[in-house]
Design an enzyme around this catalytic site. Structure first.
Site, PDB file in Angstrom:
ATOM      1  N   LEU A 457      25.101  21.743  23.575  1.00  0.00           N
ATOM      2  CA  LEU A 457      25.243  22.532  21.987  1.00  0.00           C
ATOM      3  C   LEU A 457      26.456  22.021  21.089  1.00  0.00           C
ATOM      4  CD1 LEU A 457      24.845  26.052  23.487  1.00  0.00           C
ATOM      5  CD2 LEU A 457      23.059  24.799  22.251  1.00  0.00           C
ATOM      6  N   MET A 519      31.930  22.065  21.132  1.00  0.00           N
ATOM      7  CA  MET A 519      30.738  21.113  21.643  1.00  0.00           C
ATOM      8  C   MET A 519      30.825  21.386  23.041  1.00  0.00           C
ATOM      9  SD  MET A 519      30.329  17.125  21.340  1.00  0.00           S
ATOM     10  CE  MET A 519      30.058  17.078  19.776  1.00  0.00           C
ATOM     11  N   GLU A 520      29.760  21.831  23.679  1.00  0.00           N
ATOM     12  CA  GLU A 520      29.444  21.957  24.970  1.00  0.00           C
ATOM     13  C   GLU A 520      28.734  20.738  25.435  1.00  0.00           C
ATOM     14  OE1 GLU A 520      30.315  24.374  26.936  1.00  0.00           O
ATOM     15  OE2 GLU A 520      30.681  26.124  25.460  1.00  0.00           O
ATOM     16  N   ILE A 521      29.470  19.878  26.340  1.00  0.00           N
ATOM     17  CA  ILE A 521      28.833  18.797  26.775  1.00  0.00           C
ATOM     18  C   ILE A 521      27.980  18.668  28.007  1.00  0.00           C
ATOM     19  CG2 ILE A 521      29.688  16.513  27.638  1.00  0.00           C
ATOM     20  CD1 ILE A 521      32.139  17.021  26.021  1.00  0.00           C
TER      21      ILE A 521
END
Length: 820
Positions: A457, A519-521
């Site tokens: 995300l 930022m969701e990695i």
């Protein structure tokens, strides 16, 4: 694991000397080298060491402290004397060091101090051993688990934002992986399973044994590193770093590139006493007050999210290498300043990284620790012991990413000390958040990104569903969408994941106006295999969603380009004599959310004072200063638009003949009634909101409602229980063909089905924008003797350039007086 006795060690030497003398390490000269690579030979330049035997089964703590106020950079490492294996290390920028790890009674150790840089020829060494009870064994008077339980990952169905907030309130370990129809949740054991079952939520098991997955990932990481000499990452790294490696690499990059890289220590040490280290990368890096826009990238607010720090570290290498070999990056570094903090939560990460790879999410699974090491909010019986071994285990601490002032105290954070999203006692109660606050408040950070795992995300403000988006929403969305096009992630407001209050960007953006994103990695866990979670995601290689699109490297570059674009921030121009200091200042109060209490009630919002105070050192003549807008977004207004056409007429949804079979696995099982409908667009109609509703007879029957677009993607849903209606909502929907999918989840009496009826699609117009008052900065100028010689108010909007003239002259001050 519970703390028992602390045993201070008297360091022994071959020849008797006083205790004071033997606890001082000395080196006549500094040598820039790794202290943790191995035990160095006796009498090696820049090194002093002691040998000691562990007196306990437990922890060793080797601390360094400056002697007599001296300055310098010393590192420390602890080795097993027999095997030469590294036990612990610490490599911060000064001489305040803590190396800590587990040892056994009688273990022979070598404690090695290394003078890396600076004038300090000596440093004070302290070594302590802490005896520990066996892991999981109850301490007297304290209840603890006697054995770890099986952990699993489940997907919980959530119909709407209210369901998501209810789920967050259960105290479970809710991951960052969620969408319109559900949320992934970690279930650590039978107690969690009981809570979830009794909550009434529907769920399915995605991974029945997270512990097995954790061990397998660790095994494959070892295999990958052993067979891979170098990856394509900028650093060539093949495995997850330790905290001492991050700090050492940052100061090595600064030492080798002194005009381009500056390593620095943030002002607040952690609860355990660790320094938090970052770097700044820019041309003429030492002149931090040169007026360039600041691009800030940070990671590891959450201890277990290791890939986030790896991506941040690789970005440092990317910039340093790119300055020499990439014309585009070189040009961007000439126009921006870049601050990178790979490890915000140094305490938590150091514990998580060094822990046994269990992955069972039990109280004593330190590998899966999320929070920091704050003990003060815990019940008294859980406050004893060091963070790495205490009666509360990994449950103790505050979630730093719920501790910022932005909407603090509202939905989306736990009020319980043991909750994984515990917000802390007050806004900015934690040293980690105070570090970021001081940095952002004293620099013109025009662009900020904080890295987390996991769920693919790119999240933007606001984090709370009930907060209308800011006036910058179109710009925020455009930049988020651009970055998402590089890594294949989904770009959306943070609240679309679930409500999150007290987060980094929900404070920084609303207070300063600097762009802010999370930022969701990745999709495979908090720290999946290095080859996928780091190498593939950063470079944009298979199996990452960004394969062939540039990956996170390209997304970070997009953010940097935005920072370098004058239209994305504000600009002040004018003239000032060389050596004069310009300062922009603004002080204000912002309310938190009404503060939720553990009993469900709320107390009034807390007003938090912020002061923004940035500086520019004039070089003589004309200056250009990149700044954030003078009006902070919190008061600037809220996004909306005036209607450009009539609202679409409502549409009735006809129920097809027959009743579809019961289906509890949508969308994996597509069974359901499907009714197509059309959402029209401009210039014919202007739809700001679309609500799809169905009804049926009794709440004992359960129908679910999903809306899919022309590509078959679920765009909204409603799947509540104990009701006889569902309503799914879309805001500002694109024109196109849609399908309402009505799913028969369960029937009160299957023999006489209670079919749905009354389906309809209703439309509403857009909400117009609202606007607040304009705010100004106070711009001052001081001469070389520190005397105030200029003063004026400055109003500047995003994308605007304002000429403040010769602000340091008496005539400018007179002009200011006349305006009054």
């Amino acid at each position: 694991m519970a703390v028992g006795v602390s045993s201070a060690v008297v360091l022994g030497l071959n020849t008797p000397v006083s205790t004071a003398a033997e606890n001082v390490l000395r080196a006549d000269r500094a040598v820039a080298r790794s202290c943790f690579a191995g035990v160095l030979p006796a009498r090696t330049a820049g090194v002093d060491r002691r040998e000691v035997a562990s007196t306990v089964d437990g922890l060793v703590q080797a601390r360094l402290a400056a002697k007599d106020g001296g300055s310098g950079d010393w590192d420390v490492a602890v080795f097993d004397k027999t095997t030469g294996k590294l036990v612990a290390a610490s490599t911060a920028l000064g001489s305040r060091e803590l190396a800590e790890s587990f040892v056994t009674k009688g273990q022979q150790l070598v404690v090695q101090g290394c003078r890396y840089a600076g004038d300090a020829r000596s440093v004070v060494l302290g070594v302590d051993f802490l005896a520990l009870t066996p892991q999981g064994t109850p301490t007297p008077g304290v209840t603890a688990e006697t054995a770890p339980e099986r952990a699993e990952l489940v997907r919980v169905t959530t119909a709407d934002q209210q369901d998501k907030n209810k789920l967050l309130g259960l105290g479970l370990d809710v991951t960052e992986k969620a969408d319109a129809t559900g949320v992934d949740v970690v279930i650590a054991g039978e107690a969690d399973r009981k809570v979830l079952r009794e909550s009434g939520f529907r769920f399915e098991v995605l991974n029945p044994d997270l512990s097995a997955t954790s061990r397998e990932n660790a095994r494959k990481d070892v295999e990958f590193a052993s067979r891979t000499e170098r990856t394509e990452l900028p650093s060539g790294r093949t495995s997850y770093r330790h905290l001492w490696e991050y700090n050492y690499e940052m100061k090595e990059l600064a030492r080798k590139n002194p005009k381009l890289v500056r390593a620095f220590t943030l002002p607040n040490p952690t609860v355990e006493g660790l320094d938090v280290v970052g770097v700044e990368v820019a041309t003429n890096v030492a002149n931090t007050a040169d007026g360039k826009p600041v691009n800030l990238l940070m990671a590891l607010h959450h201890a277990r999210e290791w890939p986030s720090a790896e991506h941040a570290m690789e970005w440092i290498y990317e910039l340093v290498d790119g300055y020499s070999h990439d014309r585009e990056i070189r040009g961007l570094l000439e126009r921006t300043r870049n601050i990178i903090i790979p490890v915000v939560n140094a305490d938590g990460f150091n514990i998580s990284r060094e822990a046994e790879p269990k992955g069972d999410f039990s109280r004593f699974d330190y590998e899966m620790k999320r929070k920091n090491c704050q003990a003060g909010d815990s019940p008294e019986q859980f406050r004893t012991g060091v963070c790495k071994a205490n009666p509360a285990g990994a449950q103790r601490g505050t979630d730093p990413n719920r501790n910022y002032a932005g909407f603090w105290g509202g939905e989306g954070a736990s009020t319980s000390w043991s909750g994984e999203t515990f917000r802390g006692s007050t806004p900015f109660s934690e040293p980690e958040t105070r570090n970021i606050r001081e940095l952002v408040s004293n620099r013109q950070v025009t662009n900020l990104m904080t890295l987390h795992t996991y769920s693919n995300l790119v999240l933007r403000v606001p984090g709370v569903f009930g907060t209308r988006p800011p006036l910058d929403e179109p710009l925020n969305k455009a930049l988020g969408d651009l970055m998402a096009s590089r890594n294949g992630y989904t770009s959306q407001p943070s609240w679309a994941l679930y409500d999150t209050s007290g987060t980094t960007e929900d404070w920084s953006y609303w207070a300063t106006g600097g762009y802010g994103y999370t930022m969701e990695i990745g999709l495979d866990g908090f720290h999946p295999q290095y080859s996928t979670g780091v190498v593939a995601e950063y470079l944009g290689q298979a199996p990452a969603q960004g394969a062939g699109k540039g990956g996170n490297r390209a997304a970070f570059l997009d953010m940097l380009k935005n920072a370098a674009t004058p239209e994305a921030h504000s600009t002040l121009v004018g003239t000032a004599p060389r050596g004069y200091e310009l300062a922009l200042r603004k002080s204000f109060q912002t309310p938190t959310s009404p503060v939720r209490q553990p009993d469900g009630t709320t107390k009034p919002a807390i007003y938090v004072q912020d002061t923004l105070n940035s500086k520019l050192e004039a070089t003589g003549g004309r200056f250009t200063w990149a700044v954030n807008p003078s009006t902070r977004p919190y008061v600037a207004g809220r996004y909306g638009r005036d209607p450009q056409g009539p609202v679409q007429q409502s549409v009735q949804l006809a129920n097809p003949e027959g009743v579809p079979a019961e289906n509890r696995r949508f969308p994996s099982d597509p069974t359901g009634d499907r009714i197509p409908f059309t959402i029209k667009g401009m210039p014919e109609v202007d739809n700001g909101k679309v609500a799809v509703t169905i009804n049926w007879g009794t709440p004992a029957t359960d129908w679910d409602l999903f809306v899919v677009d022309a590509d078959g993607q679920v765009v909204t849903s409603s799947a509540s229980g104990d009701t006889n209606s569902e309503t799914a909502v879309l805001y500002d929907p694109p024109a196109g063909e849609y399908t309402a999918v009505v799913v028969n989840y369960s029937q009160a009496n299957p023999a006489t089905p209670d079919d749905w009826s009354g389906g309809r699609v209703e439309f509403a117009g857009p909400v117009p924008a609202t606007y607040g008052p304009k705010e100004s900065y106070t711009l001052t100028c001081k001469d070389r003797r520190g005397r105030l010689v200029g003063l004026t108010d400055v109003f500047v909007d995003r994308g605007q350039t304002v000429d403040v003239g010769a602000v340091c002259t008496d005539s400018a001050r007179a002009t200011k007086q006349r305006k009054r």
